[in-house]
Design an enzyme around this catalytic site. Sequence first.
Site, mmCIF file in Angstrom:
data_model
loop_
_atom_site.group_PDB
_atom_site.id
_atom_site.type_symbol
_atom_site.label_atom_id
_atom_site.label_comp_id
_atom_site.label_asym_id
_atom_site.label_seq_id
_atom_site.Cartn_x
_atom_site.Cartn_y
_atom_site.Cartn_z
ATOM 1 N N HIS A 156 16.104 40.868 41.647
ATOM 2 C CA HIS A 156 16.730 41.930 42.449
ATOM 3 C C HIS A 156 18.205 41.672 42.783
ATOM 4 C CE1 HIS A 156 12.899 43.777 42.527
ATOM 5 N NE2 HIS A 156 12.421 43.301 43.644
ATOM 6 N N HIS A 216 13.534 50.351 46.581
ATOM 7 C CA HIS A 216 12.398 49.468 46.838
ATOM 8 C C HIS A 216 11.615 49.898 48.081
ATOM 9 C CE1 HIS A 216 10.012 45.883 46.592
ATOM 10 N NE2 HIS A 216 10.761 45.366 45.630
ATOM 11 N N GLU A 239 8.676 51.264 41.745
ATOM 12 C CA GLU A 239 10.096 51.031 41.517
ATOM 13 C C GLU A 239 10.459 51.526 40.121
ATOM 14 O OE1 GLU A 239 10.523 46.693 42.396
ATOM 15 O OE2 GLU A 239 8.611 47.083 43.353
HETATM 16 C C1 BGC Z 1 8.537 42.331 42.785
HETATM 17 C C2 BGC Z 1 7.610 41.452 43.587
HETATM 18 C C3 BGC Z 1 8.339 41.014 44.814
HETATM 19 C C4 BGC Z 1 8.747 42.234 45.581
HETATM 20 C C5 BGC Z 1 9.500 41.929 46.846
HETATM 21 C C6 BGC Z 1 8.879 43.497 43.616
HETATM 22 O O1 BGC Z 1 9.757 44.326 42.922
HETATM 23 O O2 BGC Z 1 7.990 42.691 41.554
HETATM 24 O O3 BGC Z 1 7.209 40.339 42.839
HETATM 25 O O4 BGC Z 1 7.548 40.176 45.609
HETATM 26 O O5 BGC Z 1 9.536 43.041 44.769
HETATM 27 O O6 BGC Z 1 10.461 41.008 46.650
#
Ligand code: BGC
Length: 404
Positions: A146, A220, A369
Amino acid sequence: MKRKETQVTRHLSILVVVGLALAAGAPALAGGRPQASPAAKPVSKTPFGKTKDGTPVDLYTLTNRHGMTAKVMTYGATLTELIVPDRAGTPGDVVLGFDSLQPYLAGVPYFGATVGRVGNRIAKGTFTLDGKTYHLATNNGPNHLHGGNVGFDKVVWKAQVVPAKHGEAVKFTYRSRDGEEGYPGTLDVSVVYTLTDENQLRLDYAATTDKATPVNLTNHSYFNLSGDGSGSILGEVLMINADEITPVDDTLIPTGALLPVKGTVFDFTKPTAIGARIDQVPVAPPVGYDHNYVLRKAKGGGREAGTAGRQAEGALTLAARVADPKSGRVMEVLTTEPGVQFYSGNFLDGTIKNRHGVPYRIHDAFCLETQHFPDSVNHPNFPSTILRPGQVYRSTTVYAFSVE
Ligand code: BGC
């Protein structure tokens, strides 16, 4: 210059007011129960606190005529609240979030945030582009997640109210400088949040760069259609418009293969309760879904693969539909993106509590997402995430609400 800006601002306000007046004649929500139709209030802007270095953060509130409200703050261009009426017309907040900045600064796992420069994972935080190898932060086990340590979710964006054809809109902009979090090129990025009188929250992203760079933006939000703090989402019924996933290794990096979902616990082609088979998902605990689905249109959709560069965005098509038998709320997700990460809130472990002190436990929310596939920059067979100077990155995702 100042005078010009004032005129432009005044012009925009008139447009917003005219837009609202036009929308006041719009028909009641299709598929939903007709609601009382008060005029939407104009977009409001209120102070939402200051970051640790003293930068002020603002909260924008968008409303529509059917009882929906969306609140978005400039920290992370983050959706903090999304009020949607249930089948009885009772309003409820369908995303996890807070009514002050402090919990976000203390650290939450991307609640409602705009994620970038590259959402999802990059294996070992490394990629090679045009012969040069780049090293990014490894902030998720051995991998980059991310956008790194200070991704787009942890910076303060600029914001302005902009005219919208059917509703109210705020545009958030951010300049990510060359080298930020290890990525090449200065990237100018924007996301417009529009709340329409058709009960849709629409996110339109755009970006340009001065050097080739990977870009993969997403939102998210953690959804619970019964309402924030109302417990498990395992009874909510999900359809994902996908025949394949990108299977992953035990650090959640795609192997590069595409796995047909037919006959597996990943098959959501027909509406299925999220919890129906969740304990059989073949992952190490905490068990649950954390997988990228290859949306039906993406297959053979002509998107250019590899690191040459992105093509124009795809068509806006249905990615997923979630129905909540308890509240009657239904959410459809439409996107121009080729994939969607379905994450069932596996890492919520009760340590974060909501604004009323209720702990968020495992599977108390889900994320959908919309995105390019994880680690695309290291998989030449996946649709490309590379943006080059002269190109414009565009991506749109719509969350459309109704009741049944
Ligand atoms: C990921 C997860 C992660 C979450 C929060 C998601 O997009 O795939 O593995 O724990 O985001 O960070």
